[in-house]
Structure formats: C-alpha cells, structure tokens
Motif scaffolding. Structure first.
Motif, PDB file in Angstrom:
ATOM      1  N   GLY A  26       0.392 -14.246   2.738  1.00 62.46           N
ATOM      2  CA  GLY A  26       0.534 -15.523   3.440  1.00 62.46           C
ATOM      3  C   GLY A  26      -0.727 -16.350   3.255  1.00 62.46           C
ATOM      4  N   THR A  27      -0.702 -17.549   3.789  1.00 59.10           N
ATOM      5  CA  THR A  27      -1.851 -18.450   3.669  1.00 59.10           C
ATOM      6  C   THR A  27      -3.101 -17.789   4.247  1.00 59.10           C
ATOM      7  OG1 THR A  27      -0.294 -20.224   4.037  1.00 59.10           O
ATOM      8  CG2 THR A  27      -2.619 -20.815   4.160  1.00 59.10           C
ATOM      9  N   GLY A  28      -4.165 -17.780   3.499  1.00 59.73           N
ATOM     10  CA  GLY A  28      -5.427 -17.234   3.983  1.00 59.73           C
ATOM     11  C   GLY A  28      -5.555 -15.739   3.787  1.00 59.73           C
ATOM     12  N   GLU A  29      -4.483 -15.060   3.351  1.00 62.77           N
ATOM     13  CA  GLU A  29      -4.579 -13.614   3.103  1.00 62.77           C
ATOM     14  C   GLU A  29      -5.082 -13.366   1.684  1.00 62.77           C
ATOM     15  OE1 GLU A  29      -0.902 -11.540   3.993  1.00 62.77           O
ATOM     16  OE2 GLU A  29      -0.538 -12.825   5.714  1.00 62.77           O
ATOM     17  N   ALA A  30      -5.595 -12.178   1.442  1.00 63.16           N
ATOM     18  CA  ALA A  30      -6.050 -11.823   0.091  1.00 63.16           C
ATOM     19  C   ALA A  30      -4.870 -11.942  -0.869  1.00 63.16           C
ATOM     20  CB  ALA A  30      -6.589 -10.391   0.101  1.00 63.16           C
ATOM     21  N   PRO A  31      -5.087 -12.454  -2.084  1.00 64.65           N
ATOM     22  CA  PRO A  31      -3.983 -12.687  -3.017  1.00 64.65           C
ATOM     23  C   PRO A  31      -3.441 -11.391  -3.639  1.00 64.65           C
ATOM     24  CG  PRO A  31      -6.052 -13.254  -4.052  1.00 64.65           C
ATOM     25  CD  PRO A  31      -6.402 -12.839  -2.656  1.00 64.65           C
ATOM     26  N   ALA A  32      -2.878 -10.550  -2.795  1.00 62.96           N
ATOM     27  CA  ALA A  32      -2.356  -9.266  -3.273  1.00 62.96           C
ATOM     28  C   ALA A  32      -1.032  -8.999  -2.577  1.00 62.96           C
ATOM     29  CB  ALA A  32      -3.348  -8.150  -2.936  1.00 62.96           C
ATOM     30  N   ALA A  33      -0.090  -8.398  -3.320  1.00 64.09           N
ATOM     31  CA  ALA A  33       1.249  -8.162  -2.768  1.00 64.09           C
ATOM     32  C   ALA A  33       1.571  -6.674  -2.822  1.00 64.09           C
ATOM     33  CB  ALA A  33       2.278  -8.957  -3.560  1.00 64.09           C
ATOM     34  N   PRO A  34       1.413  -5.952  -1.714  1.00 65.36           N
ATOM     35  CA  PRO A  34       1.763  -4.533  -1.729  1.00 65.36           C
ATOM     36  C   PRO A  34       3.279  -4.333  -1.905  1.00 65.36           C
ATOM     37  CG  PRO A  34       1.162  -5.245   0.485  1.00 65.36           C
ATOM     38  CD  PRO A  34       0.890  -6.398  -0.424  1.00 65.36           C
ATOM     39  N   VAL A  35       3.621  -3.315  -2.700  1.00 69.49           N
ATOM     40  CA  VAL A  35       5.035  -2.990  -2.945  1.00 69.49           C
ATOM     41  C   VAL A  35       5.309  -1.627  -2.307  1.00 69.49           C
ATOM     42  CG1 VAL A  35       6.740  -2.436  -4.719  1.00 69.49           C
ATOM     43  CG2 VAL A  35       5.136  -4.328  -5.069  1.00 69.49           C
ATOM     44  N   PHE A  36       6.385  -1.562  -1.550  1.00 71.51           N
ATOM     45  CA  PHE A  36       6.758  -0.323  -0.859  1.00 71.51           C
ATOM     46  C   PHE A  36       8.039   0.228  -1.486  1.00 71.51           C
ATOM     47  CE2 PHE A  36       4.182  -2.842   1.879  1.00 71.51           C
ATOM     48  CZ  PHE A  36       3.393  -1.941   2.591  1.00 71.51           C
ATOM     49  N   ILE A  37       8.009   1.516  -1.784  1.00 72.94           N
ATOM     50  CA  ILE A  37       9.190   2.156  -2.366  1.00 72.94           C
ATOM     51  C   ILE A  37       9.543   3.359  -1.505  1.00 72.94           C
ATOM     52  CG2 ILE A  37      10.081   3.388  -4.388  1.00 72.94           C
ATOM     53  CD1 ILE A  37       8.333   1.580  -6.119  1.00 72.94           C
ATOM     54  N   ASP A  38      10.779   3.397  -1.066  1.00 70.11           N
ATOM     55  CA  ASP A  38      11.239   4.476  -0.181  1.00 70.11           C
ATOM     56  C   ASP A  38      10.287   4.684   0.993  1.00 70.11           C
ATOM     57  OD1 ASP A  38      13.471   4.910  -1.773  1.00 70.11           O
ATOM     58  OD2 ASP A  38      12.395   6.321  -3.066  1.00 70.11           O
ATOM     59  N   GLY A  39       9.821   3.582   1.538  1.00 69.98           N
ATOM     60  CA  GLY A  39       9.018   3.648   2.759  1.00 69.98           C
ATOM     61  C   GLY A  39       7.533   3.847   2.555  1.00 69.98           C
ATOM     62  N   GLU A  40       7.105   3.981   1.291  1.00 69.46           N
ATOM     63  CA  GLU A  40       5.669   4.208   1.074  1.00 69.46           C
ATOM     64  C   GLU A  40       5.080   3.158   0.165  1.00 69.46           C
ATOM     65  OE1 GLU A  40       4.865   8.095  -0.375  1.00 69.46           O
ATOM     66  OE2 GLU A  40       6.006   9.021   1.258  1.00 69.46           O
ATOM     67  N   LYS A  41       3.831   2.797   0.451  1.00 66.52           N
ATOM     68  CA  LYS A  41       3.171   1.824  -0.418  1.00 66.52           C
ATOM     69  C   LYS A  41       2.856   2.502  -1.748  1.00 66.52           C
ATOM     70  CE  LYS A  41      -0.930  -0.935  -0.893  1.00 66.52           C
ATOM     71  NZ  LYS A  41      -2.308  -1.089  -0.452  1.00 66.52           N
ATOM     72  N   ARG A  42       3.338   1.920  -2.847  1.00 66.37           N
ATOM     73  CA  ARG A  42       3.162   2.551  -4.153  1.00 66.37           C
ATOM     74  C   ARG A  42       2.252   1.775  -5.086  1.00 66.37           C
ATOM     75  NH1 ARG A  42       7.382   5.890  -5.772  1.00 66.37           N
ATOM     76  NH2 ARG A  42       8.052   7.144  -4.003  1.00 66.37           N
ATOM     77  N   MET A  43       2.133   0.495  -4.876  1.00 64.63           N
ATOM     78  CA  MET A  43       1.318  -0.314  -5.786  1.00 64.63           C
ATOM     79  C   MET A  43       1.019  -1.644  -5.128  1.00 64.63           C
ATOM     80  SD  MET A  43       4.286  -1.446  -8.430  1.00 64.63           S
ATOM     81  CE  MET A  43       5.176   0.078  -8.264  1.00 64.63           C
TER      82      MET A  43
END
Ligand code: SF4
Length: 435
Positions: free
Chosen positions: A380-397
């Motif tokens: 979102g606005t003001g957040e670090a420019p990174a998009a965590p991806v979650f697969i089957d409930g866990e952050k993977r990348m």
C-alpha cells in the motif's frame, strides 16, 4: 484449567444450504444427459436472442452460450420457418461438437408446429409449454394434450413454464370469482399467487394423467418482483416434488438485473429451492448474450453450490491503495484464469476450486492471502515496495520491481500445474522466484 469455550445457551449449529428432495428429470441429446433435480447439481441454462430462422447465427450463439457454461440452451420456436430451422441448428451444433441439449420455447401454436414438423420435435431435447398460451376454452386442454403426447412419443422432458405476464386469464377469473364468495376475501395478490400455482401444478397433473412421467415434468412460476418470486416458489416447493426451474423474469439490464436476480435466487437456492436456473438479463446494445451465463455461474459459485472457475478474492481498495497497480493485477489475474479455463477444465481437473487472493496492503493482505490457496499482498501507499506471496497458507517468496504481475501469473500457473496436473506432484512454486 478448563479450556472449553462456553456455548451460548440456545445457540445452534451453523447452517448449510438446505436440500429439497425432488424427482429427477433427464434432458438428453445423444450421449449427453443433463439431469435436473433429484440431487443433481443446480443446472445453468440460457436462451438465445437470435432469429431462429437464421440457423447459422443461432447455432453460433448457442455454441457461445454452451462454451460459457450453459448446460441447456432454449431457442424460440414461433413460426413454421423457425421450426424448419431447428434440425439444421442441431446439425450445425453436432458438426461443431457442441452437444448441449436444445429446449424449444413454444407459445400459442406449439401443438401445430410440433405436429407439422416432426424433425423439429425430435431435434429438441425439451419443450417449454406455457399453459397461459396454449389456447382458450375447450381448445386449452386439447392443444396442451397434443404437446404432451408428442413429448411422450419422442421421449422428451417438458417444462411447464407459467409466467405472470401471460397467466391463464380464465383460471385467474375463476379464482377471483371464488375469492369473492369467501367470508373474508384474500387480497388480489394472494389470488394471483394461487392462480400461478394452480396453473403450474394443475397442468403437471394433467400431463401425468395423459401418461407423462412425473419426473420428466419441470415446473416454473416466473415473476418479475423479488418478494413475489420468493413467496411463490416457497409454496411451489412445498406443494410438489417436481424439479423446479428458477428465474426472475424480465429482471432488466446491467446492475439492476444482476442484483435483482441474485437477491431472489440466492434466498431460494439457500433454502434448497431451484434445480436449474436462468438469469434473464436484458443485454445492453452490443453486450454479449453470455453475460447471463456468467452471472448464473457466479451466483452458484458464490453460494458454494458449484465451482466453475478459480475464484479471485480481492479487497475493494481504499485510501491505502493510491496507485492502480492493485486493480490492474486483480483484473489481469481474473482474466487470465477465465481465459485458460476452457483448456484447464480438461487438463487440470479440479482447478475450478482454486482460490486466489489479490490484496491491496498489509492491513488484511497477509491474513486473506493465507486463507487462499495462493495469495499476494501488494504494498500500500508508504509501504516498502515488496509483495509477499503466500502459498497454502505460508509465505513462500516476495516479488519486487516492475514485473510483479507477470511473475505472479507464472507462480499461479506453476502452482496449478503441480497441484492439478496429471503428475500430481507435491505443491511447489518456482524456486527461482523465492527470497
Ligand atoms: S486490505 Fe488494505 S488496501 Fe485493501 S481495503 Fe483493506 S486496508 Fe484498504
């Protein structure tokens, strides 16, 4: 220490949609059998708006509707020329490998058309008969019976389709007379409801008395106001066990038609009422006719009754999403999944149950993404420019940079291959994209 959660006195279990027990109709073309009612999935149907005499144009639209997910398609059969075109439409469809059953929509002259054009009677898989439009006086029962006999001869299902816009006026007048004799007369609307129900159930009983199997009789009582439709179908479901065709007639255009249809159908479907549905939308000029099938599928999928296409959960966005990246990604993923479905349906069985989340910021993004099979939480606005991806409930990348959209699409496709492909491999994602 007692860790049990206290149960509120009087609380009951959370409720699932109810199930109404009904007979099962079989609408058949060749090897294709579409079951309606009796525990079958709620079926989607639609209707063409081409001139039936234009056999090629009609066949093309039927194909589009079938490819969009319509499991039966109704066509107008109103003239001898239209009746003559029906076998050619069927032939065109068979040649294109489209085995969707065709339903003939008859009013006023159906008895004559079906008698004079046996090829038409044979090419159709089901006849829609409107008891308000089969003739007046002593012709009514005779012409209705003629259609039932033809349906039995060709082994076709029928729908007795009552519509309040073409309600049997003689029946209504009789019920109005009877009502006036009551000590406390009902209001006019109650009498109208009763006339609709009488017309539908009485006609079905007449068809049965002629030898028609009860299971091959589908009923509908369509009205254009949501509360009227709900009231009448609740009663129809209570008074009979025929399979029910459900739809809000003349729902209108765009948002109004979509919302009104959804409001009416959702209430009834939740109560187990409705074995096949049609959403009667008026298309905007140049709008695809298939929109009514898309809406019908979304209603069933949203209620959790059927799955047709992977669902994309997306937040509405707010002041924390000041760029359009999030909207664009949501639309891109949604389009991508829909475009791929015709092929994926056969190569990746079960993929329609996939849940994808595309979220706009950290507030609900990670939480909602964890509930999905695969989800992304955009910055979102003001957040670090990174998009965590979650697969089957866990952050993977975590995805970064300008290619987030295409990379996420690749991750989704990879997940689908691994989970739904014939290899049935363990769910993994593209390790090259991992943190
Ligand atoms: S997840 Fe974030 S961007 Fe989306 S609606 Fe909620 S607060 Fe707004």
């Amino acid at each position: 220490m007692d860790t049990h959660v206290a149960v509120t006195p009087g609380a009951t279990a959370f409720s699932a949609p109810l199930v109404r027990s009904s007979l099962q109709a079989r609408v058949v073309w060749g090897d294709r059998v579409v079951t309606v009612g009796g525990g079958a999935p709620v079926r989607i149907q639609s209707m063409t708006n081409t001139d039936t005499v234009d056999a090629v144009g009609t066949a093309i639209q039927v194909k589009e509707l079938a490819n969009a997910g319509s499991e039966m398609v109704r066509i107008t059969v109103n003239t001898p020329e239209a009746a003559q075109a029906v076998p050619y439409i069927r032939e065109q469809l068979d040649r294109m490998g489209i085995d969707v059953p065709l339903v003939g929509d008859f009013h006023y002259n159906g008895h004559r058309l079906l008698t004079d054009h046996p090829d038409c009677a044979q090419a159709l898989s089901k006849y829609r008969i409107n008891p308000g439009n089969v003739g007046k006086g002593d012709k009514h029962d005779r012409q209705f019976s003629q259609m039932i006999e033809i349906a039995m001869r060709w082994d076709k299902a029928i729908r007795i389709g009552v519509n309040w816009g073409s309600l049997d006026q003689e029946l209504l007048a009789r019920l109005m007379d009877e009502n006036s004799q009551r000590a406390v007369p009902w209001d006019a609307k109650q009498v109208m409801y009763e006339a609709l129900l009488n017309s539908a159930i009485g006609s079905a009983q007449l068809a049965e008395s002629l030898g028609m199997a009860a299971s091959q009789i589908i009923l509908s009582c369509k009205m254009s106001a949501v509360q009227d439709l709900i009231a009448v179908y609740r009663e129809l479901a209570k008074r009979s066990n025929y399979p029910l065709h459900l739809g809000l007639t003349e729902a209108g255009m765009g948002t109004k038609g979509t919302v009104a249809s959804t409001a009416a159908l959702a209430v009834l479907l939740q109560e187990g009422i409705g074995d096949t549905i049609r959403v009667s939308l008026t298309p905007a000029p140049n709008e695809a006719r298939t929109q009514e099938v898309v809406v019908a599928s979304e209603i069933l999928q949203s209620l959790g009754l059927r799955s047709f296409v992977p669902s994309v959960t997306a937040c509405p966005g707010c002041g924390r999403t000041t760029s359009t990246t999030f909207q664009e990604l949501t639309q891109q993923i949604d389009n991508f999944l829909r475009e791929k479905m015709p092929v994926w349906r056969t190569t990746y069985p079960g993929v329609e149950s996939l849940k994808v989340a595309v979220m706009g910021c950290i507030v609900n993004g990670p939480g909602e993404s964890k509930h999905a099979d695969i989800g992304i939480s955009l910055p979102g606005t003001g957040e670090a420019p990174a998009a965590p991806v979650f697969i089957d409930g866990e952050k993977r990348m975590t995805l970064r940079g300008n290619a987030i959209a295409s990379e996420f699409q690749a991750v989704v496709e990879n997940y689908i291959q691994n989970r739904f492909g014939s290899q049935g491999q363990a769910r993994t994602s593209n390790t090259a994209l991992h943190d």
